[in-house]
Design a protein around this motif. Structure first.
Motif, PDB file in Angstrom:
ATOM      1  N   GLY A  28      17.274  50.588 -41.725  1.00  0.00           N
ATOM      2  CA  GLY A  28      17.535  51.724 -42.599  1.00  0.00           C
ATOM      3  C   GLY A  28      16.373  52.689 -42.755  1.00  0.00           C
ATOM      4  O   GLY A  28      16.526  53.756 -43.334  1.00  0.00           O
ATOM      5  N   ALA A  29      15.199  52.332 -42.232  1.00  0.00           N
ATOM      6  CA  ALA A  29      14.027  53.210 -42.352  1.00  0.00           C
ATOM      7  C   ALA A  29      14.105  54.337 -41.327  1.00  0.00           C
ATOM      8  O   ALA A  29      14.749  54.208 -40.288  1.00  0.00           O
ATOM      9  CB  ALA A  29      12.739  52.417 -42.158  1.00  0.00           C
ATOM     10  N   ARG A  30      13.433  55.438 -41.634  1.00  0.00           N
ATOM     11  CA  ARG A  30      13.370  56.569 -40.720  1.00  0.00           C
ATOM     12  C   ARG A  30      12.011  56.570 -40.018  1.00  0.00           C
ATOM     13  O   ARG A  30      11.031  56.067 -40.552  1.00  0.00           O
ATOM     14  CB  ARG A  30      13.543  57.879 -41.484  1.00  0.00           C
ATOM     15  N   VAL A  31      11.971  57.159 -38.838  1.00  0.00           N
ATOM     16  CA  VAL A  31      10.714  57.275 -38.100  1.00  0.00           C
ATOM     17  C   VAL A  31       9.696  58.030 -38.955  1.00  0.00           C
ATOM     18  O   VAL A  31       8.519  57.675 -39.004  1.00  0.00           O
ATOM     19  CB  VAL A  31      10.930  57.959 -36.733  1.00  0.00           C
ATOM     20  N   THR A  32      10.143  59.060 -39.655  1.00  0.00           N
ATOM     21  CA  THR A  32       9.254  59.834 -40.530  1.00  0.00           C
ATOM     22  C   THR A  32       8.612  58.950 -41.588  1.00  0.00           C
ATOM     23  O   THR A  32       7.406  59.048 -41.849  1.00  0.00           O
ATOM     24  CB  THR A  32      10.048  60.969 -41.213  1.00  0.00           C
ATOM     25  N   ASP A  33       9.394  58.078 -42.204  1.00  0.00           N
ATOM     26  CA  ASP A  33       8.855  57.164 -43.217  1.00  0.00           C
ATOM     27  C   ASP A  33       7.851  56.196 -42.598  1.00  0.00           C
ATOM     28  O   ASP A  33       6.809  55.902 -43.182  1.00  0.00           O
ATOM     29  CB  ASP A  33       9.985  56.375 -43.880  1.00  0.00           C
ATOM     30  N   PHE A  34       8.169  55.709 -41.404  1.00  0.00           N
ATOM     31  CA  PHE A  34       7.282  54.789 -40.701  1.00  0.00           C
ATOM     32  C   PHE A  34       5.914  55.435 -40.481  1.00  0.00           C
ATOM     33  O   PHE A  34       4.883  54.829 -40.746  1.00  0.00           O
ATOM     34  CB  PHE A  34       7.920  54.384 -39.365  1.00  0.00           C
ATOM     35  N   LEU A  35       5.910  56.671 -40.001  1.00  0.00           N
ATOM     36  CA  LEU A  35       4.647  57.356 -39.737  1.00  0.00           C
ATOM     37  C   LEU A  35       3.885  57.653 -41.024  1.00  0.00           C
ATOM     38  O   LEU A  35       2.664  57.507 -41.079  1.00  0.00           O
ATOM     39  CB  LEU A  35       4.894  58.651 -38.971  1.00  0.00           C
TER      40      LEU A  35
END
Length: 79
Positions: A28-35
Motif C-alpha cells: 500500500g505504500a507509494r514510491v514517493t513515501d518510500f523516498l
C-alpha cells in the motif's frame, strides 16, 4: 520477504546513469513515501546500471546495490 512487503520495479535516473531494479515497499505504500522516508541510501535489488544516453550500454549488473538518494533525479515505477 514478508507478506507485508512487495518488490516494485523502478527505473532511477541520476545525472549520469539509468538504474533499473526493484525496491521493497510495504503493501500500500507509494514510491514517493518510500523516498521521503529513506535515509542517505536506498537499496535496489536485481540492479542494472546503464549509460544514460539513448541506446546506452549496460555498465553493471548486481544482485544488490545502494543508491545515494542525493544523486537521484527521477524515479518511476516500471522499466
Amino acid at each position: 520477504m514478508t507478506e507485508h512487503e512487495n518488490k516494485t520495479k523502478v527505473t532511477i535516473l541520476t545525472g549520469s546513469y539509468r538504474i533499473r531494479g526493484y525496491i521493497e515497499l510495504i503493501a500500500g505504500a507509494r514510491v514517493t513515501d518510500f523516498l521521503a522516508d529513506s535515509k542517505e541510501f536506498i537499496a535496489v535489488t536485481d540492479a542494472e546500471v546503464w549509460e544514460l544516453a539513448i541506446g546506452g550500454r549496460q555498465i553493471l549488473a548486481a544482485p544488490f546495490m545502494n543508491v545515494n538518494r542525493d544523486h537521484i533525479q527521477i524515479v518511476t515505477p516500471g522499466h
